[in-house]
Design an enzyme around this catalytic site. Structure first.
Site, short mmCIF file in Angstrom:
data_model
loop_
_atom_site.label_atom_id
_atom_site.label_comp_id
_atom_site.label_asym_id
_atom_site.label_seq_id
_atom_site.Cartn_x
_atom_site.Cartn_y
_atom_site.Cartn_z
N GLY A 14 0.82 -1.21 0.00
CA GLY A 14 0.00 0.00 0.00
C GLY A 14 0.85 1.25 0.00
O GLY A 14 0.51 2.25 0.64
N ALA A 15 1.97 1.20 -0.74
CA ALA A 15 2.98 2.26 -0.65
C ALA A 15 2.93 3.27 -1.78
O ALA A 15 3.86 4.06 -1.93
CB ALA A 15 4.38 1.64 -0.56
N ASP A 64 -2.17 -7.82 -5.68
CA ASP A 64 -3.30 -7.88 -4.76
C ASP A 64 -2.82 -8.67 -3.55
O ASP A 64 -2.63 -9.89 -3.63
CB ASP A 64 -4.48 -8.57 -5.43
CG ASP A 64 -5.67 -8.78 -4.50
OD1 ASP A 64 -5.58 -8.40 -3.31
OD2 ASP A 64 -6.68 -9.34 -4.96
N VAL A 65 -2.60 -8.00 -2.42
CA VAL A 65 -2.00 -8.67 -1.28
C VAL A 65 -2.89 -9.75 -0.68
O VAL A 65 -2.41 -10.60 0.09
CB VAL A 65 -1.59 -7.67 -0.18
CG1 VAL A 65 -0.52 -6.72 -0.70
CG2 VAL A 65 -2.80 -6.90 0.35
N SER A 143 -5.18 0.16 13.71
CA SER A 143 -5.89 1.44 13.72
C SER A 143 -6.57 1.61 15.07
O SER A 143 -6.89 0.63 15.75
CB SER A 143 -6.94 1.47 12.61
OG SER A 143 -7.82 2.57 12.75
N TYR A 155 -13.88 -2.93 9.04
CA TYR A 155 -12.55 -2.36 9.26
C TYR A 155 -12.09 -2.57 10.70
O TYR A 155 -10.93 -2.95 10.95
CB TYR A 155 -12.62 -0.87 8.92
CG TYR A 155 -11.31 -0.13 8.94
CD1 TYR A 155 -10.40 -0.28 7.89
CD2 TYR A 155 -10.99 0.74 9.97
CE1 TYR A 155 -9.19 0.42 7.89
CE2 TYR A 155 -9.80 1.44 9.98
CZ TYR A 155 -8.90 1.29 8.93
OH TYR A 155 -7.72 1.98 8.94
N ALA A 156 -12.98 -2.34 11.66
CA ALA A 156 -12.63 -2.52 13.07
C ALA A 156 -12.28 -3.97 13.37
O ALA A 156 -11.31 -4.25 14.09
CB ALA A 156 -13.79 -2.06 13.96
N ALA A 158 -11.14 -6.17 11.22
CA ALA A 158 -9.86 -6.48 10.57
C ALA A 158 -8.70 -5.92 11.37
O ALA A 158 -7.68 -6.61 11.59
CB ALA A 158 -9.86 -5.90 9.15
N LYS A 159 -8.82 -4.69 11.84
CA LYS A 159 -7.72 -4.05 12.55
C LYS A 159 -7.52 -4.65 13.94
O LYS A 159 -6.39 -4.70 14.45
CB LYS A 159 -7.96 -2.55 12.63
CG LYS A 159 -7.84 -1.84 11.28
CD LYS A 159 -6.54 -2.14 10.58
CE LYS A 159 -6.27 -1.22 9.40
NZ LYS A 159 -5.00 -1.56 8.71
#
Length: 254
Positions: A14-15, A64-65, A143, A155-156, A158-159
């Protein structure tokens, strides 16, 4: 000039922009060779060019990671062109925000896939090189949303998963000279959040100003703030720090 005793090969996912780009540039300034990985190879050109212009060595790779084949192929290319990678920054991420009753299976799977599965398959592909070298640094991006955030169940989750993954890898890989840590950014001014501001109908400037009011240090974060934390975790001086989650959020979070 390198801050470390030895120049190593790093992969940053994601760089192409934002936090990932800042970390890639910071590692290059420390003298490391950097593989700039993002979904599309052409999007990595800006980061790669900036590293090379400053005298560093970098390549851009499209992957695609969340895909095992893509991850393994990316790592193989890094080995061939830059040398065996012993530094891995799992930063790739996407947002598919919605309240639970509106969230689709596809939005759930996409976010879990990139953030959590992506960290898994990339770490698995790199760990053999770290173990062979008897030295390694993996830094996973979590995050503050791991503590819960309205409209971000995917998202929560996953993080939060990234944090458990980090602590487990620290236990498994520690005996081989590999440390594994996580950074949990708070409100960082990136293009991803610019898109969030547009979606909710406010200007990016107002969005940042509103967020800053709730941050003890009185400002929102910058990608460079996260890059500084990553630079510490990958350093020789951090060899006794592993399995930790560092909240970089301008105030206490966890």
């Amino acid at each position: 000039m390198s801050d470390d005793a030895e120049t190593r090969t790093a992969i940053v996912t994601g760089a192409a922009r934002g936090i990932g780009a800042a970390i890639a540039l910071r590692l290059a300034r420390s003298g490391h060779r950097v593989a700039v990985v993002d979904l599309h190879a052409h999007e990595t050109v800006g980061t790669v060019d900036e590293i090379v212009a400053a005298g560093g060595q970098a390549i851009g790779i499209g992957a695609d990671v969340a895909s095992t084949d893509d991850a393994e192929n990316a790592v193989s290319r890094v080995v061939e062109e830059l040398g065996a990678p012993t530094i891995l920054i799992n930063n790739a991420g996407i947002l598919r925000d919605n309240l639970l009753f509106r969230m689709s299976d596809a939005d759930w799977d996409a976010v879990i896939g990139v953030h959590l599965r992506g960290a898994f398959v990339m770490s698995r592909a790199v760990q053999s090189h770290q173990v062979s070298a008897g030295w390694g640094r993996t830094v996973n991006l979590s995050s503050t949303s791991a503590l819960g955030n309205r409209g971000q169940a995917n998202y929560a989750a996953a993080k939060a998963g990234v944090q458990g993954f980090t602590k487990t890898l620290a236990i498994e890989l520690g005996p081989f000279g590999v440390t594994v840590n996580a950074i949990a950014p708070g409100f960082i001014a990136t293009d991803m959040l610019r898109e969030t501001a547009e979606r909710i109908g406010v200007t990016f400037e107002d969005f940042l100003a509103g967020a800053a009011k709730d941050i003890p240090v009185g400002r929102t974060g910058l990608p460079a703030d996260i890059a500084a934390a990553a630079a510490f975790f990958v350093s020789e001086e951090a060899s006794f720090v592993s399995g930790q989650v560092l909240y970089v959020a301008g105030g206490p979070k966890a």
